[in-house]
Design a protein around this motif. Structure first.
Motif, PDB file in Angstrom:
ATOM      1  N   PRO A 123       0.591  -1.077  -0.048  1.00 25.73           N
ATOM      2  CA  PRO A 123      -0.015   0.016  -0.001  1.00 25.73           C
ATOM      3  C   PRO A 123       0.819   1.246   0.102  1.00 25.73           C
ATOM      4  CG  PRO A 123      -0.829  -1.556   1.421  1.00 25.73           C
ATOM      5  CD  PRO A 123       0.395  -2.123   1.103  1.00 25.73           C
ATOM      6  N   SER A 124       2.091   1.435   0.595  1.00 17.41           N
ATOM      7  CA  SER A 124       2.823   2.494   0.601  1.00 17.41           C
ATOM      8  C   SER A 124       3.693   2.661  -0.735  1.00 17.41           C
ATOM      9  CB  SER A 124       3.907   2.492   1.805  1.00 17.41           C
ATOM     10  OG  SER A 124       4.440   1.212   1.820  1.00 17.41           O
ATOM     11  N   GLY A 125       3.477   1.552  -1.583  1.00 19.29           N
ATOM     12  CA  GLY A 125       4.406   1.734  -2.838  1.00 19.29           C
ATOM     13  C   GLY A 125       5.337   0.828  -2.832  1.00 19.29           C
ATOM     14  N   ILE A 126       6.107   0.874  -3.658  1.00 14.03           N
ATOM     15  CA  ILE A 126       7.434   0.042  -4.003  1.00 14.03           C
ATOM     16  C   ILE A 126       8.645   0.367  -3.590  1.00 14.03           C
ATOM     17  CG2 ILE A 126       8.737  -0.943  -6.002  1.00 14.03           C
ATOM     18  CD1 ILE A 126       6.255  -0.184  -7.776  1.00 14.03           C
ATOM     19  N   ASN A 127       9.382  -0.452  -2.753  1.00 10.39           N
ATOM     20  CA  ASN A 127      10.380   0.053  -2.113  1.00 10.39           C
ATOM     21  C   ASN A 127      11.448  -1.452  -2.146  1.00 10.39           C
ATOM     22  OD1 ASN A 127       8.118   1.088  -0.407  1.00 10.39           O
ATOM     23  ND2 ASN A 127       9.947   2.408   0.200  1.00 10.39           N
ATOM     24  N   ARG A 128      12.895  -0.878  -2.118  1.00  7.95           N
ATOM     25  CA  ARG A 128      13.880  -1.863  -2.187  1.00  7.95           C
ATOM     26  C   ARG A 128      14.245  -2.561  -0.953  1.00  7.95           C
ATOM     27  NH1 ARG A 128      18.575  -1.543  -5.234  1.00  7.95           N
ATOM     28  NH2 ARG A 128      18.157   0.598  -5.298  1.00  7.95           N
ATOM     29  N   VAL A 129      14.189  -3.829  -0.592  1.00  8.15           N
ATOM     30  CA  VAL A 129      14.437  -4.165   0.680  1.00  8.15           C
ATOM     31  C   VAL A 129      15.964  -4.933   0.596  1.00  8.15           C
ATOM     32  CG1 VAL A 129      13.778  -5.993   2.444  1.00  8.15           C
ATOM     33  CG2 VAL A 129      12.221  -4.808   1.334  1.00  8.15           C
ATOM     34  N   LEU A 130      16.619  -4.498   1.335  1.00  6.03           N
ATOM     35  CA  LEU A 130      18.247  -5.098   1.575  1.00  6.03           C
ATOM     36  C   LEU A 130      18.019  -5.772   2.647  1.00  6.03           C
ATOM     37  CD1 LEU A 130      20.964  -4.723   0.089  1.00  6.03           C
ATOM     38  CD2 LEU A 130      21.424  -3.019   2.006  1.00  6.03           C
ATOM     39  N   LEU A 131      18.838  -7.033   2.347  1.00  3.34           N
ATOM     40  CA  LEU A 131      18.705  -8.209   3.426  1.00  3.34           C
ATOM     41  C   LEU A 131      20.368  -8.409   3.614  1.00  3.34           C
ATOM     42  CD1 LEU A 131      16.007 -10.406   2.014  1.00  3.34           C
ATOM     43  CD2 LEU A 131      16.004  -9.703   4.156  1.00  3.34           C
ATOM     44  N   VAL A 132      20.795  -8.450   4.696  1.00  2.00           N
ATOM     45  CA  VAL A 132      22.344  -8.591   4.934  1.00  2.00           C
ATOM     46  C   VAL A 132      22.595  -9.362   6.093  1.00  2.00           C
ATOM     47  CG1 VAL A 132      24.579  -7.398   5.290  1.00  2.00           C
ATOM     48  CG2 VAL A 132      22.824  -6.093   4.108  1.00  2.00           C
ATOM     49  N   ALA A 133      23.139 -10.349   5.951  1.00  3.42           N
ATOM     50  CA  ALA A 133      23.616 -11.379   7.099  1.00  3.42           C
ATOM     51  C   ALA A 133      24.887 -10.669   7.681  1.00  3.42           C
ATOM     52  CB  ALA A 133      23.753 -12.738   6.626  1.00  3.42           C
ATOM     53  N   ALA A 134      24.789 -10.818   9.133  1.00  5.70           N
ATOM     54  CA  ALA A 134      26.173 -10.096   9.693  1.00  5.70           C
ATOM     55  C   ALA A 134      26.015 -10.783  11.243  1.00  5.70           C
ATOM     56  CB  ALA A 134      25.923  -8.687   9.920  1.00  5.70           C
ATOM     57  N   THR A 135      27.358 -10.867  11.306  1.00  6.97           N
ATOM     58  CA  THR A 135      27.691 -11.636  12.835  1.00  6.97           C
ATOM     59  C   THR A 135      27.833 -10.565  13.847  1.00  6.97           C
ATOM     60  OG1 THR A 135      30.337 -11.272  12.174  1.00  6.97           O
ATOM     61  CG2 THR A 135      29.293 -13.471  11.515  1.00  6.97           C
ATOM     62  N   THR A 136      28.328  -9.222  13.554  1.00  9.48           N
ATOM     63  CA  THR A 136      28.335  -8.476  14.713  1.00  9.48           C
ATOM     64  C   THR A 136      27.773  -6.997  14.274  1.00  9.48           C
ATOM     65  OG1 THR A 136      30.659  -7.859  14.067  1.00  9.48           O
ATOM     66  CG2 THR A 136      30.177  -9.387  15.872  1.00  9.48           C
ATOM     67  N   GLY A 137      27.622  -5.977  15.184  1.00  9.04           N
ATOM     68  CA  GLY A 137      27.648  -4.493  14.626  1.00  9.04           C
ATOM     69  C   GLY A 137      26.349  -4.441  13.915  1.00  9.04           C
ATOM     70  N   HIS A 138      25.236  -4.984  14.467  1.00 14.32           N
ATOM     71  CA  HIS A 138      24.139  -5.160  13.442  1.00 14.32           C
ATOM     72  C   HIS A 138      23.326  -3.612  13.445  1.00 14.32           C
ATOM     73  CE1 HIS A 138      24.701  -9.276  15.232  1.00 14.32           C
ATOM     74  NE2 HIS A 138      24.500  -9.403  14.089  1.00 14.32           N
ATOM     75  N   ALA A 139      23.213  -3.255  14.595  1.00  9.82           N
ATOM     76  CA  ALA A 139      22.371  -1.906  14.608  1.00  9.82           C
ATOM     77  C   ALA A 139      23.629  -0.596  13.885  1.00  9.82           C
ATOM     78  CB  ALA A 139      22.483  -1.286  16.099  1.00  9.82           C
ATOM     79  N   ARG A 140      24.638  -0.675  13.999  1.00  8.08           N
ATOM     80  CA  ARG A 140      25.627   0.382  13.477  1.00  8.08           C
ATOM     81  C   ARG A 140      25.424   0.096  11.757  1.00  8.08           C
ATOM     82  NH1 ARG A 140      27.293   3.649  17.190  1.00  8.08           N
ATOM     83  NH2 ARG A 140      27.918   2.688  19.053  1.00  8.08           N
ATOM     84  N   LEU A 141      25.519  -1.162  11.338  1.00  3.32           N
ATOM     85  CA  LEU A 141      25.502  -1.533   9.959  1.00  3.32           C
ATOM     86  C   LEU A 141      24.506  -1.033   9.394  1.00  3.32           C
ATOM     87  CD1 LEU A 141      27.222  -2.719   7.716  1.00  3.32           C
ATOM     88  CD2 LEU A 141      26.138  -4.872   8.210  1.00  3.32           C
ATOM     89  N   THR A 142      23.135  -1.444  10.002  1.00  7.76           N
ATOM     90  CA  THR A 142      22.004  -0.736   9.521  1.00  7.76           C
ATOM     91  C   THR A 142      22.026   0.801   9.391  1.00  7.76           C
ATOM     92  OG1 THR A 142      20.706  -2.727  10.768  1.00  7.76           O
ATOM     93  CG2 THR A 142      19.280  -0.777  10.086  1.00  7.76           C
ATOM     94  N   GLY A 143      22.323   1.318  10.311  1.00  2.00           N
ATOM     95  CA  GLY A 143      22.430   2.839  10.286  1.00  2.00           C
ATOM     96  C   GLY A 143      23.379   3.299   9.035  1.00  2.00           C
ATOM     97  N   GLU A 144      24.469   2.670   8.952  1.00  2.00           N
ATOM     98  CA  GLU A 144      25.513   2.856   7.748  1.00  2.00           C
ATOM     99  C   GLU A 144      24.782   2.950   6.482  1.00  2.00           C
ATOM    100  OE1 GLU A 144      29.526   1.341   5.586  1.00  2.00           O
ATOM    101  OE2 GLU A 144      28.929   0.656   7.920  1.00  2.00           O
ATOM    102  N   LEU A 145      24.246   1.700   6.290  1.00  2.00           N
ATOM    103  CA  LEU A 145      23.583   1.180   4.955  1.00  2.00           C
ATOM    104  C   LEU A 145      22.431   2.167   4.746  1.00  2.00           C
ATOM    105  CD1 LEU A 145      23.970  -2.320   5.038  1.00  2.00           C
ATOM    106  CD2 LEU A 145      25.525  -0.753   3.867  1.00  2.00           C
ATOM    107  N   GLN A 146      21.638   2.336   5.686  1.00  2.00           N
ATOM    108  CA  GLN A 146      20.450   3.584   5.548  1.00  2.00           C
ATOM    109  C   GLN A 146      21.064   4.685   5.192  1.00  2.00           C
ATOM    110  OE1 GLN A 146      16.956   2.013   8.634  1.00  2.00           O
ATOM    111  NE2 GLN A 146      18.446   3.438   9.406  1.00  2.00           N
ATOM    112  N   ARG A 147      21.885   5.327   5.524  1.00  2.00           N
ATOM    113  CA  ARG A 147      22.558   6.745   5.336  1.00  2.00           C
ATOM    114  C   ARG A 147      23.039   6.672   3.794  1.00  2.00           C
ATOM    115  NH1 ARG A 147      24.014   6.444  10.623  1.00  2.00           N
ATOM    116  NH2 ARG A 147      25.920   5.573  10.554  1.00  2.00           N
ATOM    117  N   VAL A 148      23.581   5.499   3.348  1.00  2.00           N
ATOM    118  CA  VAL A 148      24.172   5.232   2.012  1.00  2.00           C
ATOM    119  C   VAL A 148      22.821   5.448   0.901  1.00  2.00           C
ATOM    120  CG1 VAL A 148      25.108   3.589   0.485  1.00  2.00           C
ATOM    121  CG2 VAL A 148      26.024   3.851   2.532  1.00  2.00           C
ATOM    122  N   LEU A 149      21.765   4.552   1.322  1.00  2.00           N
ATOM    123  CA  LEU A 149      20.663   4.440   0.375  1.00  2.00           C
ATOM    124  C   LEU A 149      19.941   5.717   0.604  1.00  2.00           C
ATOM    125  CD1 LEU A 149      19.278   0.965   1.219  1.00  2.00           C
ATOM    126  CD2 LEU A 149      20.243   1.761  -0.966  1.00  2.00           C
TER     127      LEU A 149
END
Length: 200
Positions: free
Chosen positions: A128-154
């Motif tokens: 309903p909100s439209g079309i969005n890319r979903v990025l799935l990343v497997a990670a072993t550490t630093g999950h929250a910081r990696l999420t923040g970094e990739l959000q800023r890139v996108l």
């Protein structure tokens, strides 16, 4: 604490509006837990978003130490189990954006061979909100910081409400993430891709 909060926010994908979820994840990446402790319970109550028993425990563990009102948390409705997701996922953009677009190229350059990162996959979510890319990343550490970094890139590449799902290795995926994963295509592999994939 950051792992607990990250898992809670990960599990809320597809249930919280994207414009709120990416911001909450950005706050978690910046250790702004006191702000989350005030905002997230209000959002859950206002949106009447129920949580499973496991998610309610995550909510308590992540936010009470930072000042969340126990009374507000106890007012969040319970849910026996998560229903199937309402979204449809596709490996190809209905808008005909190719997988080789600039965001995919930049993400590949950022994450290819990176330590602590496994598989990096992408798909498109239609809802309903439209079309969005979903990025799935497997990670072993630093999950929250990696999420923040990739959000800023996108966001720098023009995606207003980035949908970045950094999944801890071995996590039992919610229905939303299982559906996204089933429709995803490989973007690149980090240094841990041999042992830590998105789907274990």
């Amino acid at each position: 604490m950051s792992d607990t909060c990250h898992e809670l926010l990960l599990r809320l994908a597809g249930r919280l509006p994207d414009d709120l979820l990416w911001r909450y994840r950005d706050w978690a990446a910046s250790d702004a837990y006191a702000v989350l402790a005030r905002s997230l319970p209000r959002t859950l109550l206002h949106g009447r978003i129920p949580l499973t028993d496991h998610e309610l425990r995550l909510l308590q563990d992540a936010l009470v130490p930072y000042g969340a009102e126990p009374g507000a948390l106890s007012s969040v409705k319970g849910l026996d189990e998560l229903p199937p997701t309402d979204y449809t996922f596709s490996p190809e953009s209905p808008d005909r954006v190719p997988m080789g677009d600039s965001a995919t190229v930049v993400l590949g350059a950022t994450l290819r061979g990176r330590h602590g990162v496994g598989e990096v996959r992408s798909c498109w979510r239609i809802g309903p909100s439209g079309i969005n890319r979903v990025l799935l990343v497997a990670a072993t550490t630093g999950h929250a910081r990696l999420t923040g970094e990739l959000q800023r890139v996108l966001r720098a590449l023009g995606e207003h409400d980035p949908c970045v799902e950094v999944v801890p290795s071995g996590m039992d995926l919610p229905p939303y993430h299982r559906a996204a994963l089933a429709a995803s295509e490989l973007v690149c592999a980090g240094a841990e891709s041999e042992e830590h994939l998105v789907l274990s």
